[in-house]
Design an enzyme around this catalytic site. Structure first.
Site, mmCIF file in Angstrom:
data_model
loop_
_atom_site.group_PDB
_atom_site.id
_atom_site.type_symbol
_atom_site.label_atom_id
_atom_site.label_comp_id
_atom_site.label_asym_id
_atom_site.label_seq_id
_atom_site.Cartn_x
_atom_site.Cartn_y
_atom_site.Cartn_z
ATOM 1 N N ARG A 1 -63.133 -0.208 -35.872
ATOM 2 C CA ARG A 1 -62.859 0.584 -34.668
ATOM 3 C C ARG A 1 -64.051 1.476 -34.305
ATOM 4 O O ARG A 1 -64.787 1.942 -35.179
ATOM 5 C CB ARG A 1 -61.570 1.391 -34.867
ATOM 6 N N SER B 1 -59.161 10.495 -24.326
ATOM 7 C CA SER B 1 -58.849 10.302 -25.747
ATOM 8 C C SER B 1 -58.521 11.628 -26.414
ATOM 9 O O SER B 1 -59.365 12.526 -26.492
ATOM 10 C CB SER B 1 -60.029 9.654 -26.472
ATOM 11 N N LYS C 1 -46.192 11.168 -35.682
ATOM 12 C CA LYS C 1 -47.383 10.884 -36.495
ATOM 13 C C LYS C 1 -48.527 11.834 -36.131
ATOM 14 O O LYS C 1 -49.172 12.396 -37.019
ATOM 15 C CB LYS C 1 -47.785 9.418 -36.279
ATOM 16 N N ASP D 1 -49.683 4.429 -26.537
ATOM 17 C CA ASP D 1 -49.256 3.668 -27.722
ATOM 18 C C ASP D 1 -48.000 2.840 -27.467
ATOM 19 O O ASP D 1 -47.553 2.107 -28.357
ATOM 20 C CB ASP D 1 -49.013 4.633 -28.897
ATOM 21 N N LYS E 1 -57.553 -0.498 -30.287
ATOM 22 C CA LYS E 1 -56.569 0.141 -31.165
ATOM 23 C C LYS E 1 -56.551 -0.627 -32.498
ATOM 24 O O LYS E 1 -57.519 -1.290 -32.836
ATOM 25 C CB LYS E 1 -55.198 0.158 -30.490
ATOM 26 N N ARG F 1 -54.757 -4.818 -28.401
ATOM 27 C CA ARG F 1 -53.334 -4.901 -28.032
ATOM 28 C C ARG F 1 -53.078 -5.637 -26.716
ATOM 29 O O ARG F 1 -51.938 -6.014 -26.446
ATOM 30 C CB ARG F 1 -52.713 -3.487 -27.998
ATOM 31 N N GLN G 1 -58.016 11.892 -29.529
ATOM 32 C CA GLN G 1 -58.728 11.942 -30.810
ATOM 33 C C GLN G 1 -60.123 12.525 -30.632
ATOM 34 O O GLN G 1 -60.571 13.336 -31.442
ATOM 35 C CB GLN G 1 -58.790 10.542 -31.435
ATOM 36 N N GLY H 1 -56.829 5.710 -37.528
ATOM 37 C CA GLY H 1 -57.892 6.167 -36.641
ATOM 38 C C GLY H 1 -57.850 7.675 -36.444
ATOM 39 O O GLY H 1 -58.890 8.339 -36.377
#
Ligand code: SPQ
Length: 443
Positions: free
Chosen positions: A129, A175, A28, A323, A350, A354, A177, A101
């Site tokens: 988020r 992170s 992904k 993840d 997330k 989670r 991202q 995200g």
């Protein structure tokens, strides 16, 4: 094809074993990045192994909405007619990014330095988020982005063409991202942008930028970029997603008499924490036929049943398996003894919280699982059946489906439509390998 309002419930018949081989869905993270960089490149980029699932398709649609011609040729083959670094066009409507995200955080950086304004929106989960982690450092670069007071989306981005400037930024959390967002913004900023990470995170952005001929310098825990490069189209072969493979790594470990071969899986060292953790727990996982494909390491993974044992998960492995904790918690519930996880507070922000959602689900199945602020303590033992609320989180839904292999009664999992965000073939592959899973759809 399911609609956004379709409710999907999974019913898992307990017991069984997993046998056979599978090539799970494309990665992904790499699929998102292939569309982003292919769109900004000069020339035509051919992608194979692209993940045709809702999250990556949201990124694909966003670039179509900004004028990029992208052909979906079927079977994971995508052709992107790149428009060059300055070729994106203003979208005529907000860019809807669904549950993703990665799309929102990476696009906020990429779009902050364009010569047009735009709005980024998402579904209910994405709208909750935290986005300040990207908007605050972007503001230091001169970006103008409006969020809600709580720092959530929609994001209203006022394009600052030629007005961004590089910064030297140390991330408060590990992170990929945030790192990727700032590197993408750095491609449009004057001077150098340097991002320092507190612990290694996935480096697909850096690798893929270099693959497109755009120089990113990496030294220790720092990555630096400037605006002096151009992206040149190239071919990208996206390997299978280790985050999707992880469900079967655990499934074949916990189910007796199992033997599964997972083909062509990405084993980038910033993603293989799940293998390291499972091996520490006593899993039998062989890494076969290691090779490099388009700058990313790939291998086939063979996994056979084993009696897992509880461990204290080393904190340095947390970002490398971030993840995979929903499914690792299932492994822990099937292990002998206690497993403890610390240093994983990021799991709380997330697609769902989670830590809490997994602790609640495990308790429903009779497992002694205690949520802590930054992790979980799980006493391994037996697992019963029950009804699990997945809170629309794809990884929670798939984790509890796999739990059915060791539960002593059937498991029903609610709100599973979002499995389609990352792994639409999950049900078919799981059933083919031996899991008894039926699903029920309601409009
Ligand atoms: O895209 P999204 O929704 O954030 O996806 C998740 C997932 O479980 O699929 C996280 F919920 O993966 C992230 C991952 O946790 C994908 C990602 C990336 O591609 O850069 C990086 C990680 O997030 P972060 O916040 O640690 O940078």
């Amino acid at each position: 094809m399911t609609t956004m309002t379709t409710k999907i419930t999974f019913h898992i018949q307990n017991g069984g074993q997993l046998n056979g081989q599978a090539r799970v869905a494309g990665d992904k993270s790499m699929s998102h990045r292939s569309i982003m960089l292919g769109s900004l490149a000069r020339g035509v980029t051919h992608v194979t192994g692209f993940l045709e699932a809702e999250d990556a398709l949201a990124t694909l649609q966003a670039f179509r909405d900004m004028g990029v011609v992208i052909e979906q040729l079927g079977d994971g083959c995508v052709t992107i007619h790149g428009v060059g670094k300055s070729g994106l066009k203003a979208p005529t409507k907000p860019l809807y990014l669904g549950n993703s995200g990665t799309s929102m955080r990476l696009l906020s950086g990429l779009l902050a330095g364009q010569d047009f304004d735009c709005v980024l929106t998402g579904d209910e989960s994405l709208s909750k988020r935290p986005m300040k982690r990207v908007t605050e450092p972007l503001a230091k670069m001169g970006a103008v982005i409006k969020t809600s007071e709580a720092g959530t989306s929609p994001l209203y981005i006022i394009g600052q063409a030629s007005k961004l400037h590089g910064i030297d930024y140390t991330m408060p959390m590990a992170s990929a991202q945030v790192k990727s967002c700032l590197l993408l913004a750095g491609m449009f900023a004057q001077g150098e942008t340097t991002v320092t990470e507190p612990a290694p995170t996935r480096d697909h952005t850096e690798r893929m930028l270099n693959g497109f001929g755009y120089h990113v310098s990496q030294q220790g825990n720092q990555a630096s970029i400037n605006a002096n490069g151009q992206l040149t189209a190239c071919d990208i072969d996206v390997p299978s997603d280790i985050s999707s493979a992880a469900f079967f790594l655990v499934g074949a470990s916990i189910a007796p008499n199992s033997n599964v071969l997972l083909k062509h899986v990405g084993i980038n060292p910033t993603r293989t924490g799940v293998i390291d953790i499972l091996r520490l727990m006593g899993a039998n996982i062989e890494i076969l036929n290691e090779r490099e494909v388009g700058g990313e390491p790939v291998a086939d993974l063979r996994v056979t049943s084993s009696q897992l044992k509880g461990i204290a998960i080393p904190e340095h492995l947390v970002p490398l398996a971030i993840d995979e904790f929903p499914i690792l918690f299932i492994a822990a519930a099937c292990a002998t003894g206690e497993t403890t996880l610390t240093g994983a507070e990021e799991l709380r922000v997330k697609e769902s919280d989670r830590i809490q959602v997994m602790a609640d689900g495990l308790q429903t199945l009779g497992v002694n699982a205690k949520a802590t602020p930054d992790g979980m303590i799980i006493q391994g033992g037996s697992m019963g059946g029950g009804v699990i609320e997945s809170h629309g989180d794809h990884r929670i839904a798939m984790a509890f489906a796999i739990a059915g292999l060791r539960a002593n009664a059937p498991i029903t999992i609610l709100d599973c439509a979002n499995v389609n965000t990352s792994f639409p073939q999950f049900k078919a592959i799981a059933a083919n390998l031996g899991l008894t899973l039926t699903s029920q759809e309601e409009a």
